[in-house]
Design a protein around this motif. Structure first.
Motif, PDB file in Angstrom:
ATOM      1  N   SER A   1      46.336  29.313  32.839  1.00 55.30           N
ATOM      2  CA  SER A   1      45.593  30.251  33.479  1.00 55.30           C
ATOM      3  C   SER A   1      44.253  30.094  33.088  1.00 55.30           C
TER       4      SER A   1
ATOM      5  N   TYR B   1      39.105  29.404  41.655  1.00 59.69           N
ATOM      6  CA  TYR B   1      40.277  29.735  41.757  1.00 59.69           C
ATOM      7  C   TYR B   1      40.290  28.247  42.502  1.00 59.69           C
TER       8      TYR B   1
ATOM      9  N   ALA C   1      44.042  38.353  45.445  1.00 58.21           N
ATOM     10  CA  ALA C   1      42.979  39.132  44.438  1.00 58.21           C
ATOM     11  C   ALA C   1      44.180  40.535  43.782  1.00 58.21           C
TER      12      ALA C   1
ATOM     13  N   ILE D   1      43.962  35.649  41.360  1.00 62.17           N
ATOM     14  CA  ILE D   1      42.814  35.678  40.576  1.00 62.17           C
ATOM     15  C   ILE D   1      43.134  37.323  39.974  1.00 62.17           C
TER      16      ILE D   1
ATOM     17  N   ALA E   1      44.857  27.662  41.148  1.00 59.53           N
ATOM     18  CA  ALA E   1      45.095  28.705  40.874  1.00 59.53           C
ATOM     19  C   ALA E   1      46.234  29.824  42.501  1.00 59.53           C
TER      20      ALA E   1
ATOM     21  N   ALA F   1      34.244  33.253  40.639  1.00 54.15           N
ATOM     22  CA  ALA F   1      35.363  33.305  40.159  1.00 54.15           C
ATOM     23  C   ALA F   1      36.165  32.467  41.571  1.00 54.15           C
ATOM     24  N   TYR F   2      35.179  32.801  43.173  1.00 57.21           N
ATOM     25  CA  TYR F   2      36.658  31.099  43.967  1.00 57.21           C
ATOM     26  C   TYR F   2      36.391  29.610  43.991  1.00 57.21           C
TER      27      TYR F   2
ATOM     28  N   VAL G   1      42.505  35.520  49.455  1.00 55.58           N
ATOM     29  CA  VAL G   1      42.785  35.048  47.602  1.00 55.58           C
ATOM     30  C   VAL G   1      43.467  36.866  47.702  1.00 55.58           C
TER      31      VAL G   1
ATOM     32  N   VAL H   1      46.768  31.208  37.118  1.00 54.13           N
ATOM     33  CA  VAL H   1      45.906  32.097  37.979  1.00 54.13           C
ATOM     34  C   VAL H   1      44.823  32.427  37.104  1.00 54.13           C
ATOM     35  N   VAL H   2      44.374  33.484  37.800  1.00 51.17           N
ATOM     36  CA  VAL H   2      42.424  32.849  37.198  1.00 51.17           C
ATOM     37  C   VAL H   2      42.010  34.187  36.306  1.00 51.17           C
TER      38      VAL H   2
ATOM     39  N   LEU I   1      37.577  39.442  47.817  1.00 50.55           N
ATOM     40  CA  LEU I   1      38.396  38.089  47.467  1.00 50.55           C
ATOM     41  C   LEU I   1      40.020  38.011  48.423  1.00 50.55           C
TER      42      LEU I   1
END
Length: 426
Positions: free
Chosen positions: A339, A388, A419, A396, A393, A384-385, A417, A316-317, A412
């Motif tokens: 992470s 990821y 999220a 998020i 990952a 963040a992307y 994604v 995970v992020v 996201l």
């Protein structure tokens, strides 16, 4: 000590999915609202059946439907029930398909059941009041007065819980919800006794009463150690015999009858007790930082929250802004789930102290720590992307203010994604 990436070389964000496929990612169609809609739909089915079967004017049955919905609304907020829900949902192994696990990760939207149950109970009780008014046979003036007193309190609780009013008058909402709820419960007992309610109604009221009383039976005033790395942040240390699990929260208060605030627990592996990270975000947090009280009130038990879902994913992020680092920290320290951290904040060392920053970097040497004073505000969505994708990952988790969290999660999700982030429903 920090890793800051230039925004000029970031991966290009993929476009949102088609409008139809993105519809379910929108805020209005989030799982919270879907659950509320399901509860209301089930109650609509009961209403149709009541009309067609001819029992729509039976006060005892209508009372049972009211109490059934109140029971749902109350029990789904009970701390032991919440922890059980999270335990069941997050116990799924990571070998399960991601499509299944990403849905289980939405377990923290359970508040939709609370809203659906509360609204349905109020509507059923309004219907009951109407029946008792139109068909007053056997209904005393005292009972009718009691009925409308309950209805007025239920409506007031629903009105003050409306998101816009609740945000502007949160302290009023909390007082109305607490004292209004206790009063309604007492009046419900009186109403049930006066109307010779079903036996199931009495058992349901007993369960509701115990559920509400249980956290208060664990009310205690405990010592707290407060350090202030800066005028913006206070780190609260507790060691009163409770070491909570990562992903849980504790509610604290300076006046237990008026105002409670929930903060994510930060336990340290191998140590007893825990910490809370409090940033200056209003009058209450500001006075706590400035006054530095020696004791605070706590009640109930550590309760699972959105961060607890990280165990559903292989990698995970964590995306945090400011003091949002607090809820992320116990997961980073435990290293239970691989992470990567993205943290955007003002002067990390100056604001939060060298000790906390070094603690983070010790477990996250590749963390992206963005100093907004030195570099300006980043495009957090693009950042963040990028992490990821680079970290490969599966999800998020965003811990930030409401505007940023909802924006990131929605954008996201619209791009496929998984999220997650708080929904400010408690």
């Amino acid at each position: 000590m920090t890793v800051v990436r230039s925004l000029s070389d970031e991966l290009e964000l993929p476009p949102p999915r088609s409008a139809i496929r993105s519809l379910g990612s929108g805020r209005r169609f989030m799982h919270y609202n879907r659950l509320a809609a399901v509860v209301l739909a089930v109650n609509t089915g009961f209403l149709v059946h009541a009309i067609t079967a001819g029992w729509w004017d039976d006060p005892s049955t209508l009372s049972l439907l009211v109490v059934a919905n109140v029971t749902l609304a109350v029990l789904i907020r009970q701390q032991y029930v919440i922890n059980l829900l999270f335990h069941v949902a997050t116990d799924a192994p990571v070998r399960w398909p991601l499509a299944v696990r990403r849905i289980l990760g939405k377990v923290y939207h359970f508040g939709g059941l609370h809203v659906g149950g509360a609204v349905a109970a109020t509507l059923w009780f309004a219907f009951l009041a109407g029946v008792m008014t139109v068909h007053p046979a056997g209904v005393s003036a005292g009972l009718l007065t009691l009925t409308y007193a309950i209805l007025a309190l239920l409506v007031a609780m629903v009105v003050f819980a409306l998101p816009s009013l609740r945000a502007r008058r949160h302290n009023v909402f909390e007082v109305v919800h607490r004292f209004g709820g206790w009063t309604v419960l007492a009046l419900f007992w009186a109403h049930a006794l006066l109307t010779a309610a079903h036996q199931a109604t009495f058992w349901a009221l007993t369960a509701i009463t115990l559920s509400i009383a249980l956290p208060w039976l664990r009310l205690r005033r405990v010592p707290v150690r407060i350090s202030r790395p800066s005028s913006h942040v206070a780190l609260l240390g507790f060691d009163y015999g409770v070491t909570p699990f990562a992903g849980s929260s504790t509610t604290v208060s300076r006046n237990p009858l008026l105002e409670w605030h929930s903060f994510a627990n930060v336990p340290t592996p191998g140590r007893n007790g825990f910490r809370l990270t409090v940033s200056r975000a209003g009058d209450w947090t500001g006075s706590l930082i400035d006054d530095g009280p020696s004791h605070l009130w706590v009640k109930g038990i550590p309760t699972a929250g959105v961060g607890n879902i990280d165990k559903l994913f292989a990698r995970v992020v964590w995306v945090a802004t400011g003091s949002g680092i607090g809820p992320c920290l116990p997961h980073l320290l435990s290293r239970d789930t691989p992470s990567r951290l993205v943290w955007s904040t003002r002067h990390p060392r100056t604001t939060y102290g060298d000790e906390l920053v070094e603690e983070i970097l010790a477990v996250q040497p590749d963390a992206v720590v963005w100093d907004t004073d030195a570099n300006g505000k980043p495009d957090l969505l693009a950042l963040a992307y990028r992490v990821y994708v680079e970290f490969d990952a599966e999800a998020i988790i965003c811990i930030s203010n409401k505007k940023t969290t909802w924006h990131l999660v929605e954008q996201l999700e619209m791009r496929g994604v998984p999220a997650y982030g708080a929904i400010w429903d408690s």
